[in-house]
Design a protein around this motif. Structure first.
Motif, PDB file in Angstrom:
ATOM      1  N   LYS A  55      31.597  22.256 -16.967  1.00 33.48           N
ATOM      2  CA  LYS A  55      31.800  23.420 -17.717  1.00 33.48           C
ATOM      3  C   LYS A  55      30.118  23.179 -17.372  1.00 33.48           C
ATOM      4  O   LYS A  55      29.503  24.275 -17.783  1.00 33.48           O
ATOM      5  CB  LYS A  55      32.149  22.856 -19.709  1.00 33.48           C
ATOM      6  N   SER A 143      36.462  24.424 -25.000  1.00 36.64           N
ATOM      7  CA  SER A 143      36.993  26.007 -24.552  1.00 36.64           C
ATOM      8  C   SER A 143      37.024  25.770 -23.058  1.00 36.64           C
ATOM      9  O   SER A 143      35.842  24.865 -22.155  1.00 36.64           O
ATOM     10  CB  SER A 143      36.261  27.150 -25.566  1.00 36.64           C
ATOM     11  N   ASN A 145      35.610  26.891 -20.172  1.00 41.09           N
ATOM     12  CA  ASN A 145      35.203  28.573 -19.429  1.00 41.09           C
ATOM     13  C   ASN A 145      33.858  27.278 -19.703  1.00 41.09           C
ATOM     14  O   ASN A 145      33.430  26.782 -19.956  1.00 41.09           O
ATOM     15  CB  ASN A 145      34.518  29.325 -20.459  1.00 41.09           C
ATOM     16  N   SER A 151      34.772  32.649 -23.964  1.00 42.20           N
ATOM     17  CA  SER A 151      36.294  31.829 -23.975  1.00 42.20           C
ATOM     18  C   SER A 151      37.821  32.517 -23.284  1.00 42.20           C
ATOM     19  O   SER A 151      37.708  33.305 -23.526  1.00 42.20           O
ATOM     20  CB  SER A 151      36.378  31.159 -24.919  1.00 42.20           C
ATOM     21  N   HIS A 230      25.723  32.569 -26.904  1.00 40.56           N
ATOM     22  CA  HIS A 230      26.448  32.044 -26.388  1.00 40.56           C
ATOM     23  C   HIS A 230      27.783  32.541 -25.767  1.00 40.56           C
ATOM     24  O   HIS A 230      27.753  33.904 -26.258  1.00 40.56           O
ATOM     25  CB  HIS A 230      26.853  31.330 -27.542  1.00 40.56           C
TER      26      HIS A 230
HETATM   27 MG    MG Z   1      33.618  27.014 -26.383  1.00 37.15          MG
END
Ligand code: MG
Ligand code: TXA
Length: 319
Positions: A55, A143, A145, A151, A230
């Motif tokens: 990630k 998540s 991503n 997400s 985010h």
């Molecule tokens: Mg997340």
């Protein structure tokens, strides 16, 4: 190194293969009712390190550990009366509890990113529960991503972001809720809402019989992962656009924005809007010309709208 990312489906064979990979310390993305998670054994240092690497996640941002049975919470954390009420009322479901970590707990320290708490959740999704059962493991799963991005709510979204970096994706169609779980901290007899989600503050207060605080200072992330920017697409996002700004792509909500490029919900239904939000941001990001902005119609700050607006504000935050 590029991996071949296997496509698995929600069948006995799919669960078996995914469970075997997880037991070998590999990374497997799987669906939950909220968003797709990037799963790894929460008992394996190497597997959990793999999540942070795949990630590009900062090592100070702890992970949620997913369990297949409400009783498992007390294997890893101190479950007091308040926590037990939350578990009995909302699990399985889109509620993550941040609880004091048991001192000799078997979960690897990296899931807590050095904190003395641990985040636990029992998802309400048949494929996730089958996978938890088949693997026999607690599964660390953020998540699925790249860190900071939007997400994933479908297996295709996961492949877009993490294809070639993870061993497999278990596909069971789109996620019904579409927003990440509510995160509630119950570490010090205080209930604090670290991230809004489908389980509302009102529902939590009613069940717990006490006030749930909302940490207010936006400059200090309430959860280590709640950085201000985010859930962000590449295009710039602006909010509260009741008309289409000149030259912008427009994301609508409700009957007042039927001319929008995409609508979260033409009827103005907040559940539908939540389920569509992340997919719509991705689609608009793909449509956007260089420097074109995404303008979002107002979404009412009530019910699920609180969580939708939280994600939208982060998508629109300066980067
Ligand atoms: Mg997340
Ligand atoms: O719906 C969800 O919660 C999804 C699915 C896959 O379950 N997972 C998810 O994980 O959204 P992630 O890692 O993207 O978000 C977890 C959030 C982060 O904001 C993280 O900082 C916070 O939970 N968190 C995890 N452990 C924590 C802890 N010990 N103390 C405070 N916050 C914590």
């Amino acid at each position: 190194m590029r991996l071949k990312t296997l496509a698995l489906n929600a069948s006995e064979d799919g669960f078996r293969m995914a469970a075997d990979l997880l037991n070998q310390g590999e990374l497997v993305a799987f669906p939950t009712e909220t968003v797709y998670g990037l799963g790894a054994s929460a008992l394996s240092e190497r597997a959990v390190a793999g999540i942070y690497a795949a990630k590009g996640r900062p090592s100070f941002n702890p992970l949620i550990v997913h369990v297949g049975d409400p009783k498992d919470a007390s294997l890893y954390a101190r479950v007091d009366r308040l926590a037990q009420v939350a578990i009995d009322t909302f699990w399985p479901g889109p509620l993550t509890l941040v609880l004091p970590r048991l001192e000799h707990c078997v979960l690897v320290p990296a899931v807590s990113a050095g904190l003395d708490s641990v985040a636990l959740r029992m998802p309400n999704h048949p494929a996730a529960l089958s996978l938890l059962r088949a693997s026999g493991l607690p599964l660390a799963a953020p998540s699925a991503n790249p860190s900071g991005g939007v997400s994933p709510t479908t297996a295709a979204h996961v492949r877009d972001g993490l294809g070639g970096k993870i061993s497999a994706i278990l596909d069971d169609g789109p996620c019904l809720v579409g927003l990440e779980s509510t995160v509630l901290s119950l570490t010090d007899m205080h209930a604090r809402l670290l991230r809004p989600g489908a389980i509302s503050r009102d529902a939590l207060q009613a069940a717990l019989g006490q006030t749930v605080e909302v940490p207010g200072d936006e400059d200090v992330p309430s959860a280590p992962g709640q950085l201000v920017s985010h859930y962000a697409p590449s295009a710039r996002v602006i909010l509260d656009a009741s008309v289409r700004p000149k030259g912008a792509l427009w994301l609508g909500f409700g009957p007042a924005s039927l001319e929008a490029d995409i609508s979260l919900s033409e009827a103005g239904d907040l559940s539908e809007a939540a389920a569509r939000l992340f997919g719509a941001l991705r689609e608009l990001d793909d449509m956007a010309e260089p420097d074109q902005i995404i303008a979002v119609a107002p979404v009412p700050e009530m019910g699920l709208g609180v969580a939708i607006n939280d994600r939208l504000r982060r998508a629109a935050a300066p980067r």
